[in-house]
Design a protein around this motif. Structure first.
Motif, PDB file in Angstrom:
ATOM      1  N   HIS A 109       6.701  -1.218  21.634  1.00  0.00           N
ATOM      2  CA  HIS A 109       6.074  -0.412  20.588  1.00  0.00           C
ATOM      3  C   HIS A 109       4.563  -0.431  20.787  1.00  0.00           C
ATOM      4  CE1 HIS A 109       9.830  -0.142  18.194  1.00  0.00           C
ATOM      5  NE2 HIS A 109      10.072  -1.311  18.753  1.00  0.00           N
ATOM      6  N   ARG A 110       3.957   0.760  20.827  1.00  0.00           N
ATOM      7  CA  ARG A 110       2.539   0.902  21.128  1.00  0.00           C
ATOM      8  C   ARG A 110       1.720   1.042  19.845  1.00  0.00           C
ATOM      9  NH1 ARG A 110       0.992   3.193  26.034  1.00  0.00           N
ATOM     10  NH2 ARG A 110      -0.318   4.702  24.941  1.00  0.00           N
ATOM     11  N   LEU A 111       0.637   0.281  19.775  1.00  0.00           N
ATOM     12  CA  LEU A 111      -0.316   0.406  18.681  1.00  0.00           C
ATOM     13  C   LEU A 111      -1.675   0.742  19.283  1.00  0.00           C
ATOM     14  CD1 LEU A 111       0.675  -2.705  16.501  1.00  0.00           C
ATOM     15  CD2 LEU A 111       1.352  -0.314  16.151  1.00  0.00           C
ATOM     16  N   ASP A 112      -2.151   1.934  19.032  1.00  0.00           N
ATOM     17  CA  ASP A 112      -3.419   2.420  19.573  1.00  0.00           C
ATOM     18  C   ASP A 112      -4.541   2.010  18.630  1.00  0.00           C
ATOM     19  OD1 ASP A 112      -5.588   3.787  20.567  1.00  0.00           O
ATOM     20  OD2 ASP A 112      -4.524   5.679  20.844  1.00  0.00           O
ATOM     21  N   LEU A 113      -5.390   1.078  19.057  1.00  0.00           N
ATOM     22  CA  LEU A 113      -6.458   0.587  18.183  1.00  0.00           C
ATOM     23  C   LEU A 113      -7.554   1.611  17.941  1.00  0.00           C
ATOM     24  CD1 LEU A 113      -6.956  -3.161  19.125  1.00  0.00           C
ATOM     25  CD2 LEU A 113      -5.473  -2.123  17.419  1.00  0.00           C
ATOM     26  N   SER A 114      -7.585   2.681  18.720  1.00  0.00           N
ATOM     27  CA  SER A 114      -8.555   3.732  18.434  1.00  0.00           C
ATOM     28  C   SER A 114      -8.118   4.578  17.234  1.00  0.00           C
ATOM     29  CB  SER A 114      -8.748   4.635  19.656  1.00  0.00           C
ATOM     30  OG  SER A 114      -7.565   5.366  19.942  1.00  0.00           O
ATOM     31  N   ARG A 115      -6.829   4.501  16.878  1.00  0.00           N
ATOM     32  CA  ARG A 115      -6.296   5.189  15.696  1.00  0.00           C
ATOM     33  C   ARG A 115      -5.359   4.218  14.973  1.00  0.00           C
ATOM     34  NH1 ARG A 115      -3.791  10.457  18.445  1.00  0.00           N
ATOM     35  NH2 ARG A 115      -3.032   8.801  19.817  1.00  0.00           N
ATOM     36  N   PRO A 116      -5.887   3.127  14.446  1.00  0.00           N
ATOM     37  CA  PRO A 116      -5.027   2.049  13.952  1.00  0.00           C
ATOM     38  C   PRO A 116      -4.141   2.446  12.782  1.00  0.00           C
ATOM     39  CG  PRO A 116      -7.327   1.670  13.349  1.00  0.00           C
ATOM     40  CD  PRO A 116      -7.314   2.815  14.292  1.00  0.00           C
ATOM     41  N   VAL A 117      -4.685   3.197  11.810  1.00  0.00           N
ATOM     42  CA  VAL A 117      -3.885   3.542  10.641  1.00  0.00           C
ATOM     43  C   VAL A 117      -2.745   4.473  11.023  1.00  0.00           C
ATOM     44  CG1 VAL A 117      -3.917   4.644   8.375  1.00  0.00           C
ATOM     45  CG2 VAL A 117      -5.832   3.194   9.091  1.00  0.00           C
ATOM     46  N   ARG A 118      -3.077   5.541  11.761  1.00  0.00           N
ATOM     47  CA  ARG A 118      -2.042   6.485  12.184  1.00  0.00           C
ATOM     48  C   ARG A 118      -1.003   5.806  13.061  1.00  0.00           C
ATOM     49  NH1 ARG A 118      -3.824  11.760  15.493  1.00  0.00           N
ATOM     50  NH2 ARG A 118      -5.087  12.002  13.585  1.00  0.00           N
ATOM     51  N   SER A 119      -1.476   4.942  13.952  1.00  0.00           N
ATOM     52  CA  SER A 119      -0.565   4.254  14.859  1.00  0.00           C
ATOM     53  C   SER A 119       0.368   3.321  14.101  1.00  0.00           C
ATOM     54  CB  SER A 119      -1.374   3.471  15.896  1.00  0.00           C
ATOM     55  OG  SER A 119      -0.545   2.917  16.869  1.00  0.00           O
ATOM     56  N   LEU A 120      -0.177   2.603  13.124  1.00  0.00           N
ATOM     57  CA  LEU A 120       0.636   1.660  12.363  1.00  0.00           C
ATOM     58  C   LEU A 120       1.641   2.393  11.473  1.00  0.00           C
ATOM     59  CD1 LEU A 120       0.992  -1.368  11.968  1.00  0.00           C
ATOM     60  CD2 LEU A 120      -0.640  -1.259  10.093  1.00  0.00           C
TER      61      LEU A 120
END
Length: 449
Positions: free
Chosen positions: A98-109
Motif C-alpha cells: 500500500h502506497r502513501l504519497d507524502l507529497s499528498r498525505p491527506v488524499r493518500s491516506l
C-alpha cells in the motif's frame, strides 16, 4: 592570559555537534582544536563510497524541519549538492503493498486500503494532542515532552485509535525511523515524529549524508587518531590528555566541549551531578546492524521507503531505495538499497559474519521488493554499538532533570544529539554549545566577534 590572545577551546569529538560548535567558534575569532579518535569526521552521519555506489550507513536522510542544518549548508556554499525528493512510503499488508504519497498525505491516506474506513475516522482523534504538542516537538530537547512519556505508544494508540492503527500506521513510523517498538517508546515520540514530517519532502546529498560533516572537516583543525582519556579543570583552565598517533599528550585550554555519545560522556566528563550521571547511566544504547547493497540494476519498485509492520516481518524495519534520494548515488541504471533491522535483532546478531547477515537481509526483503540476490555487485554491513538512545518510559523526564543541572558558565560543556534525535539535533546542540563558550570567552577578555 594576554587579552589579545584568542580564547582557546578544545573540542573532543568531530561528529556533527563538535564540528558545528568548532565552526561557529572559529568564525567568532576563538582558537579551536578538535580531537577525533577515528580517521573520519561526522560520527554517525557516515557515507561509504564503493565501486561507484554511495552508501549512507548511519543517518538516513534529512527531514523538512531541519532548518538550522539547511542554513548551515547554505552558509558553507554546498546547497547545490542537496536535493529534495517527494517520498512515497510503501507499507505491506496481507501480501499487498500500500502506497502513501507524502507529497499528498491527506488524499493518500483517505484513499488507501491499508486501513479501514473506521480506522481513518479514528485518526482524527490525533488532532487534539498534535495541536497541544506541535510547538513542544523541537530538536533542542525532548524534555519538553516529559508530560507525554508515562505511557507507551502502543498502549495509547490501542486505547484511543485501535490496534489497526498501532499495527499499520504508528508501528511502521516508529520502527522505520527509530528501529524501536511502539511497546517501548513513549507516546510523545509519535507526536514528535509526526511533527517532523510537516512538509511533503525529504532531502539528501548527492555526495552522501556525510557531505556536510566532510565539508566542515576540511575547513577546521581536526586532529585524527587522538584518543582523549581525561578532561580536568586546573584553576580557570582545562587540561585535555590522552594518546595520539606518536605519543601521549596533555594540552591546556581556556575551555572544552565534549561532544560524544552518553556511554563515552559518562567515562570522560568530570563533576557530573547525581541526576546527570543517572541519566547517562540509564540511557540505553540502541544497537543497529544495517545492510547496504549496490545492485547492477535498480529494483522495479517505485516506493522510496518500505516500512514492514511487525505482523508482516518482526525483525525488519526499513528498506530504502537510496538511489532515489539524489542523483549520482549509483551508476546509471543501477541501484542502492539499504536495509535496517529492529534493535533486538541487531543485538542478537551483532557478531555474525557479514555474508550471513547479507543473506538474511535478502531473504527478509524478498517478499517486499523481490529477490535481489543475483543483482548484488557490492555490499557494506554497518554495525553501530550506539546508534541512538533507546526510547522508553520516563526518558524525557530524565532528560529534563539532566538539563536542569547544566551550568551554562562551566568551562567544560557537554553536548550531542542524545537530548533529541537526528542531524538537526546535533547541529542545534553544536550551536548552543558555541554560544555558551563564546560568552565565556568574552567574559574572560578573549577575542571574539
Amino acid at each position: 592570559m594576554n587579552a589579545r590572545e584568542p580564547f582557546s577551546v578544545a573540542i573532543v569529538g568531530a561528529g556533527l555537534t563538535g564540528l558545528t560548535a568548532a565552526w561557529r567558534l572559529q568564525n567568532a575569532g576563538l582558537r579551536v582544536k578538535l580531537f577525533e579518535k577515528s580517521q573520519a569526521v561526522g560520527g554517525r552521519t557516515m557515507s561509504i563510497r564503493q565501486h561507484g555506489f554511495v552508501f549512507d550507513t548511519g543517518a538516513i536522510t534529512m527531514l523538512p524541519t531541519y532548518a538550522k542544518t539547511v542554513a548551515l549548508i547554505d552558509e558553507l556554499g554546498i546547497a547545490s549538492h542537496l536535493h529534495r525528493m517527494q517520498p512515497v512510503i510503501g507499507i505491506p499488508r496481507g501480501g499487498r503493498m500500500h502506497r502513501l504519497d507524502l507529497s499528498r498525505p491527506v488524499r493518500s491516506l483517505l484513499g488507501t486500503r491499508l486501513i479501514s474506513f473506521g480506522a481513518k475516522l479514528r485518526l482524527l482523534k490525533l488532532l487534539r494532542p498534535m495541536i497541544r504538542t506541535w510547538n513542544l516537538s523541537n530538536y533542542q530537547s525532548l524534555s519538553s515532552l516529559a508530560d507525554w512519556d508515562a505511557e507507551s505508544i502502543a498502549d495509547y494508540v490501542r486505547r484511543e485509535l485501535g490496534d489497526e492503527i498501532n499495527q499499520y500506521i504508528a508501528g511502521p513510523i516508529i520502527r522505520g525511523n527509530t528501529l524501536n517498538s511502539t511497546e517501548c517508546a513513549p507516546v510523545g515520540e509519535l507526536f514528535w515524529m509526526l511533527r517532523q514530517y510537516a512538509a511533503p519532502f525529504v532531502s539528501g546529498f548527492d555526495q552522501g549524508i556525510n557531505f556536510l560533516a566532510e565539508t566542515l572537516g576540511k575547513r577546521l583543525p581536526v586532529h585524527h587518531g587522538m584518543q582523549v582519556d581525561a578532561v580536568s579543570r586546573q584553576g580557570e583552565r582545562v587540561v585535555v590528555g590522552g594518546r595520539g598517533p606518536q605519543a601521549v599528550f596533555s594540552e591546556t585550554f581556556d575551555a572544552c566541549i565534549i561532544a560524544l555519545p552518553p556511554p563515552e560522556l559518562l567515562e570522560l566528563a568530570p563533576n557530573l551531578s547525581d541526576r546527570q550521571r543517572h541519566f547517562l547511566q540509564t540511557a540505553k544504547p540502541l544497537r543497529s546492524v544495517s545492510v547496504h547493497l549496490g545492485l547492477r540494476r535498480a529494483p522495479a519498485t517505485t516506493e522510496t521507503f518500505v516500512l514492514p509492520p511487525e505482523s508482516e516481518q518482526p525483525d525488519l524495519t526499513t528498506i530504502i531505495m537510496d538511489h532515489l534520494k539524489a542523483p549520482g548515488r549509483a551508476p546509471s541504471g543501477k541501484g542502492v538499497v539499504s536495509i535496517f533491522f529492529r534493535d533486538t535483532w541487531s543485538a542478537a546478531n551483532f557478531d555474525r559474519p557479514d555474508r550471513e547477515i547479507v543473506d538474511e537481509a535478502l531473504r527478509m526483503t524478498g517478499s517486499f521488493i523481490g529477490d535481489l540476490t543475483a543483482d548484488v555487485e557490492s555490499f557494506v554491513v554497518q554495525r553501530w554499538p550506539y546508534a541512538i538512545i533507546k526510547s522508553e518510559l520516563g526518558l524525557y523526564g530524565r532528560i529534563r532533570d539532566y538539563e536542569a543541572d547544566i551550568d551554562q558558565a562551566d568551562r567544560i560543556q557537554l553536548g550531542g544529539d542524545f537530548l533529541s534525535m537526528g542531524m538537526e539535533a546535533a547541529v542545534s546542540s553544536g550551536e548552543l554549545l558555541a554560544q555558551r563558550i563564546q560568552r565565556l570567552g568574552l567574559g574572560a577578555g578573549g577575542t571574539g566577534n
